[in-house]
Write a protein that holds these residues in place. Sequence first.
Motif, mmCIF file in Angstrom:
data_model
loop_
_atom_site.group_PDB
_atom_site.id
_atom_site.type_symbol
_atom_site.label_atom_id
_atom_site.label_comp_id
_atom_site.label_asym_id
_atom_site.label_seq_id
_atom_site.Cartn_x
_atom_site.Cartn_y
_atom_site.Cartn_z
ATOM 1 N N MET B 47 29.934 43.141 45.047
ATOM 2 C CA MET B 47 30.881 42.002 45.756
ATOM 3 C C MET B 47 30.814 40.786 44.975
ATOM 4 O O MET B 47 31.830 40.274 44.685
ATOM 5 N N MET B 50 32.302 40.782 41.590
ATOM 6 C CA MET B 50 33.591 40.874 41.634
ATOM 7 C C MET B 50 34.309 39.797 41.922
ATOM 8 O O MET B 50 35.556 39.581 41.589
ATOM 9 N N GLU B 51 33.626 39.032 42.875
ATOM 10 C CA GLU B 51 34.090 37.764 43.320
ATOM 11 C C GLU B 51 34.398 36.944 42.261
ATOM 12 O O GLU B 51 35.416 36.227 41.926
ATOM 13 N N THR B 54 37.155 38.271 39.672
ATOM 14 C CA THR B 54 38.223 38.229 40.464
ATOM 15 C C THR B 54 38.846 39.657 40.305
ATOM 16 O O THR B 54 39.794 39.818 39.983
ATOM 17 N N LEU B 55 37.841 40.648 40.431
ATOM 18 C CA LEU B 55 38.416 41.885 40.428
ATOM 19 C C LEU B 55 38.047 42.491 41.628
ATOM 20 O O LEU B 55 37.245 42.139 42.475
ATOM 21 N N ASN B 56 39.182 43.672 42.075
ATOM 22 C CA ASN B 56 38.753 44.451 43.416
ATOM 23 C C ASN B 56 38.763 45.863 42.750
ATOM 24 O O ASN B 56 39.900 46.339 42.791
#
Lengths: 411, 83
Positions: B47, B50-51, B54-56
């Motif tokens: 997480m 990803m933060e 900026t990927l989800n």
Amino acid sequence: MRSNLDLSQIKITGMGIVSSTAFGIPAFTKALLSGQTNFGYLKRTGRENLGFIGAELPNINIDSVSLKYNISFRNASWSNKIAAVAVSEAWQDAKLDSIKVDPIRIGLVVGGSNFQQRHQQKTRQRYRSRPEFLTPSYGLSVWDTDLVGLLSQCFQINGEGYSVGAASASGTVALIHAARQIMMEQVDVSIAIGALCDVSAWECQALINMGAMGSERFADAPDLACRPFDRNHDGFIYGEGCGVLILEKAEHAQKRGVTAHGNLSGWGLTLDGNRNPNPSIIGEKRAMNNALQMAKIEPEQINYVNTHGTGSPLGDTTEISALKSVGLSHCFLNATKSLTGHCLTASGIVEAIATLIQIEFNFCHATRNLINPIDPSLQWVKETSISVEIRHAISNSFAFGGINAAIIISK
Amino acid sequence: MNRNEIFKLIRNHTYEVAPYLNKESIKLTDNLKDLGVDSMGRAEIVMMVMEELTLNISKIDLAKANNIEELVDLFSKNINHIL
């Protein structure tokens, strides 16, 4: 409750504290003796720069505890990290490090509910614009019982464990539950924790708006704001703090060669049948009378009362009436909250610890800012501590929701 | 961001979650579980990466990655996809 054990079997064998005036029992003892305080404006993120008065902990190093018990506190809330520090002290004090006890015979009761509001507020604030990246650990840390898990892992506690909530009486109720675990012979040792109540600006503002939290009168003089039972009192003043008491079956403590700090001789726990914050003389009186009855002690045998004494005008007057109606007018009276601030969920344990220390060292600590008592006929310990031998003491904790708790602690 | 930079990012966050590890010795071929990181720790690391990127990425795809290298592949592919 059917039990094979009577109350004389419940010994207090360990104490630990982290308060705004001192870290650890020896320092807290000195702070009580000297009447030390640490009031100012709240500065912690989530309640800072808003003029709220209170007493926050000075900087504290928690790494040594984390390393010693090989557990990461990275995602633990402020309340939970501090609790681990306080339990660590009590654990050593009760010699649980050196004289081992079977983990399944050790229980755990966390006193407090909704005590991590600032942690929650900070987390929500941080992820407000990007909730999809919210830290997964929030799914654990949001629950009060995360502290039950953290402590059971850290100290390897495998008996009964849970949290109990009773607002400002939570700590006292945790202590009562820990005693019940032992009396029901579910465990031989039980650890009662008064969890640090980490309020955010929202709780502070609501408590001010409802008229419970001070202080308008001393907005420019934080050190004068907290004044239980003084004519100029105008509400409670918040304090950060966490206390831990370890209860143990007498025979078990004796076998381990651990000396007791004192005895939990009785308690009373009553409800007023009232959701509102206003206290009740009848409810408080019943709590104290029930405690006396359970301890088989007459009011005349009590030397000292550690009052609930928050500085709330109605709360202070109600407690005085209740004390008088129980027949405790002869007792020395003081208010630990005048030194530590109101530790809310933790206050019951913090004050039980203060009571045990005063019993052990034969004194009654000062009540800061108690200059003109609202009832001058009583035996107040005002701004100077006194030497006195205490045999039996009552410690009161009265909470929102009409919850009244009183405990008797004996030498 | 190239593959090596993504690896370093994962390595930094792994060290943050598991400070008992020697950061420099964390290798591409390591598996987080074998390094002693539990499932909660893995979720935290993923997480945080990803933060920053900026990927989800879906939990289903993330679960398929068996080691750090496969995580790097997954993140790298998704960054390139955005570009």
